[in-house]
Design a protein around this motif. Sequence first.
Motif, PDB file in Angstrom:
ATOM      1  N   LEU A 204       0.856  -1.183   0.000  1.00  0.00           N
ATOM      2  CA  LEU A 204       0.000   0.000   0.000  1.00  0.00           C
ATOM      3  C   LEU A 204       0.894   1.237   0.000  1.00  0.00           C
ATOM      4  N   MET A 205       0.680   2.119  -0.950  1.00  0.00           N
ATOM      5  CA  MET A 205       1.489   3.327  -1.097  1.00  0.00           C
ATOM      6  C   MET A 205       0.614   4.560  -0.886  1.00  0.00           C
ATOM      7  N   THR A 206       1.100   5.515  -0.107  1.00  0.00           N
ATOM      8  CA  THR A 206       0.467   6.830  -0.041  1.00  0.00           C
ATOM      9  C   THR A 206       1.561   7.890  -0.064  1.00  0.00           C
ATOM     10  N   GLY A 207       1.255   9.041  -0.653  1.00  0.00           N
ATOM     11  CA  GLY A 207       2.243  10.112  -0.693  1.00  0.00           C
ATOM     12  C   GLY A 207       1.608  11.425  -1.080  1.00  0.00           C
ATOM     13  N   HIS A 208       1.979  12.485  -0.369  1.00  0.00           N
ATOM     14  CA  HIS A 208       1.385  13.785  -0.681  1.00  0.00           C
ATOM     15  C   HIS A 208       2.188  14.963  -0.166  1.00  0.00           C
ATOM     16  N   GLU A 215      11.183  16.823  -7.977  1.00  0.00           N
ATOM     17  CA  GLU A 215      12.119  15.750  -8.294  1.00  0.00           C
ATOM     18  C   GLU A 215      12.070  14.625  -7.275  1.00  0.00           C
ATOM     19  N   ARG A 216      11.832  14.941  -6.028  1.00  0.00           N
ATOM     20  CA  ARG A 216      11.759  13.891  -5.000  1.00  0.00           C
ATOM     21  C   ARG A 216      10.610  12.927  -5.295  1.00  0.00           C
ATOM     22  N   PHE A 217       9.479  13.471  -5.765  1.00  0.00           N
ATOM     23  CA  PHE A 217       8.356  12.593  -6.074  1.00  0.00           C
ATOM     24  C   PHE A 217       8.634  11.756  -7.320  1.00  0.00           C
ATOM     25  N   LEU A 242      -5.190  14.132  -4.526  1.00  0.00           N
ATOM     26  CA  LEU A 242      -5.786  14.974  -5.562  1.00  0.00           C
ATOM     27  C   LEU A 242      -4.887  16.122  -6.008  1.00  0.00           C
ATOM     28  N   ASN A 243      -3.835  16.415  -5.261  1.00  0.00           N
ATOM     29  CA  ASN A 243      -2.952  17.531  -5.608  1.00  0.00           C
ATOM     30  C   ASN A 243      -2.285  17.277  -6.965  1.00  0.00           C
ATOM     31  N   PRO A 244      -2.358  18.223  -7.899  1.00  0.00           N
ATOM     32  CA  PRO A 244      -1.724  18.035  -9.212  1.00  0.00           C
ATOM     33  C   PRO A 244      -0.223  17.782  -9.124  1.00  0.00           C
ATOM     34  N   ASN A 245       0.442  18.311  -8.095  1.00  0.00           N
ATOM     35  CA  ASN A 245       1.872  18.064  -7.920  1.00  0.00           C
ATOM     36  C   ASN A 245       2.170  16.598  -7.619  1.00  0.00           C
ATOM     37  N   VAL A 246       1.167  15.881  -7.158  1.00  0.00           N
ATOM     38  CA  VAL A 246       1.287  14.439  -6.928  1.00  0.00           C
ATOM     39  C   VAL A 246       0.807  13.681  -8.154  1.00  0.00           C
ATOM     40  N   GLN A 247      -0.353  14.045  -8.656  1.00  0.00           N
ATOM     41  CA  GLN A 247      -0.971  13.279  -9.737  1.00  0.00           C
ATOM     42  C   GLN A 247      -0.110  13.261 -11.005  1.00  0.00           C
ATOM     43  N   THR A 248       0.521  14.385 -11.338  1.00  0.00           N
ATOM     44  CA  THR A 248       1.275  14.447 -12.591  1.00  0.00           C
ATOM     45  C   THR A 248       2.406  13.423 -12.659  1.00  0.00           C
ATOM     46  N   PRO A 249       3.355  13.385 -11.704  1.00  0.00           N
ATOM     47  CA  PRO A 249       4.417  12.374 -11.808  1.00  0.00           C
ATOM     48  C   PRO A 249       3.912  10.949 -11.625  1.00  0.00           C
ATOM     49  N   VAL A 320      13.442   6.018   4.826  1.00  0.00           N
ATOM     50  CA  VAL A 320      14.167   5.751   3.583  1.00  0.00           C
ATOM     51  C   VAL A 320      14.321   6.994   2.726  1.00  0.00           C
ATOM     52  N   GLY A 321      13.727   8.117   3.120  1.00  0.00           N
ATOM     53  CA  GLY A 321      13.821   9.333   2.324  1.00  0.00           C
ATOM     54  C   GLY A 321      13.240   9.130   0.941  1.00  0.00           C
ATOM     55  N   THR A 322      13.863   9.766  -0.035  1.00  0.00           N
ATOM     56  CA  THR A 322      13.430   9.591  -1.426  1.00  0.00           C
ATOM     57  C   THR A 322      14.565   9.041  -2.275  1.00  0.00           C
ATOM     58  N   ASP A 323      15.469   8.341  -1.630  1.00  0.00           N
ATOM     59  CA  ASP A 323      16.578   7.684  -2.326  1.00  0.00           C
ATOM     60  C   ASP A 323      16.046   6.435  -3.022  1.00  0.00           C
ATOM     61  N   LYS A 324      16.066   6.438  -4.331  1.00  0.00           N
ATOM     62  CA  LYS A 324      15.467   5.343  -5.096  1.00  0.00           C
ATOM     63  C   LYS A 324      16.062   3.997  -4.714  1.00  0.00           C
ATOM     64  N   LYS A 325      17.373   3.903  -4.644  1.00  0.00           N
ATOM     65  CA  LYS A 325      18.023   2.623  -4.329  1.00  0.00           C
ATOM     66  C   LYS A 325      17.635   2.139  -2.940  1.00  0.00           C
ATOM     67  N   ARG A 326      17.558   3.062  -1.980  1.00  0.00           N
ATOM     68  CA  ARG A 326      17.216   2.677  -0.608  1.00  0.00           C
ATOM     69  C   ARG A 326      15.776   2.186  -0.536  1.00  0.00           C
ATOM     70  N   ILE A 327      14.864   2.874  -1.184  1.00  0.00           N
ATOM     71  CA  ILE A 327      13.461   2.453  -1.175  1.00  0.00           C
ATOM     72  C   ILE A 327      13.330   1.043  -1.755  1.00  0.00           C
ATOM     73  N   VAL A 328      13.949   0.827  -2.904  1.00  0.00           N
ATOM     74  CA  VAL A 328      13.865  -0.480  -3.568  1.00  0.00           C
ATOM     75  C   VAL A 328      14.488  -1.565  -2.699  1.00  0.00           C
ATOM     76  N   ALA A 329      15.664  -1.297  -2.131  1.00  0.00           N
ATOM     77  CA  ALA A 329      16.367  -2.309  -1.345  1.00  0.00           C
ATOM     78  C   ALA A 329      15.584  -2.700  -0.102  1.00  0.00           C
ATOM     79  N   GLU A 330      15.040  -1.713   0.621  1.00  0.00           N
ATOM     80  CA  GLU A 330      14.302  -2.026   1.849  1.00  0.00           C
ATOM     81  C   GLU A 330      12.993  -2.754   1.534  1.00  0.00           C
ATOM     82  N   ALA A 331      12.322  -2.333   0.479  1.00  0.00           N
ATOM     83  CA  ALA A 331      11.085  -3.020   0.093  1.00  0.00           C
ATOM     84  C   ALA A 331      11.372  -4.463  -0.305  1.00  0.00           C
ATOM     85  N   GLN A 332      12.428  -4.662  -1.080  1.00  0.00           N
ATOM     86  CA  GLN A 332      12.783  -6.005  -1.521  1.00  0.00           C
ATOM     87  C   GLN A 332      13.106  -6.901  -0.334  1.00  0.00           C
ATOM     88  N   SER A 333      13.814  -6.349   0.637  1.00  0.00           N
ATOM     89  CA  SER A 333      14.155  -7.115   1.829  1.00  0.00           C
ATOM     90  C   SER A 333      12.909  -7.567   2.585  1.00  0.00           C
TER      91      SER A 333
END
Length: 380
Positions: A204-208, A215-217, A242-249, A320-333
């Motif tokens: 389950l993902m949420t973000g706003h 760029e972080r998003f 619903l925020n366009p700054n979220v929906q666009t990316p 995990v911040g918004t570090d792509k590698k860290r997010i992927v690694a922790e989720a995979q673990s």
Amino acid sequence: MKKNLIIFGTRPEAIKMAPLVEAFQNSADFVTKVCVTAQHREMLDQVLDFFDIHPDYDLDLMKPNQNLYSLTADIITKLKDILEEFKPDYVFVHGDTTTTMASSIAAFYSGAQVCHIEAGLRTFNKRAPFPEEMNRQVATSVCDYHFAPTQKAKENLINENIDERNIVVTGNTVIDALFYSSERVNLEIEGLQEIIEEGKKLILMTGHRRENHGERFVRICEALKEIAENNPEVQIIYPVHLNPNVQTPVYEILSGIKNVYLIDPLAYPAFVWLMNRAHLIITDSDGVQEEAPSLGKPVLVLRDITERPEAVEVGTVILVGTDKKRIVAEAQSLLTDSERYNEMSALHNPYGDGRACDRVVNFIRELTLNKDISPIATGA
């Protein structure tokens, strides 16, 4: 008989204040009214309906392209008439929203005693989160009584020279709301059960959050894309803000991926049902950091710093911040290492036992009988 006014304006505030509204309205010792600013309209109304709350006052302030300047001014000026008409003895605000900050100032101007629910959270960085960190610090400076969710939050307040007698450790009211909701939520939520595939692990993902816009998003979405592509047997469900700054990316990067489901924002009971069903939660939300551990769900927090360090220290959430590698690694673990997952999901929730509202009501009741009461921090 003492009069209370409970003010909130966003969906998260409504969820966390709903059990307090019920607790006070069930007490014969108080006349309690509710005012909503409707800083968020549609999402707020969903929560009001679920908890059967009927506001006595509705400022209905939400506007297209709303900004912090006009919102703050509108809240303060429109509360003036309500405060002068009702003349509450106590005004309750929650957390760290613009509604919280502006309402606390207006209540202070009116002469009411101002009570802050979820007091004492700090990152000590006034721009992270923005504007929430300064909102809660301003509220602290004008509030009379501070209901801290944890001992650490109490210590933050003491370090800011808040009188310890005016601080009560209660636990977080969001746990009260979660327990209430878990008992009443439907076993099947229309629309969601059609998406869920039995036997598949669900993320389950949420973000706003405002500080993640841009760029972080983009990095967050790219991480989710990689997780989905590396794990075709896993489902990712993302109720998109619903925020366009979220929906666009989100829609530019994640649309069309077979095992990623981008859906509309969920009503609170549906979200509780989905949290219960999830294997793992990835979020930048505050409330989810507090709720998920009570459901035994590990959380990856998409922030570099959090005002809720207790969960990090206990180990129920991972920053995990918004570090792509860290997010992927922790989720995979957490998807593949069952021993680590089970250990994390079994940890104690540091945010309470579901009785925070009782502690608030009992303190205010005693306060009306004995002005010299010294609060006892009955920790959660």
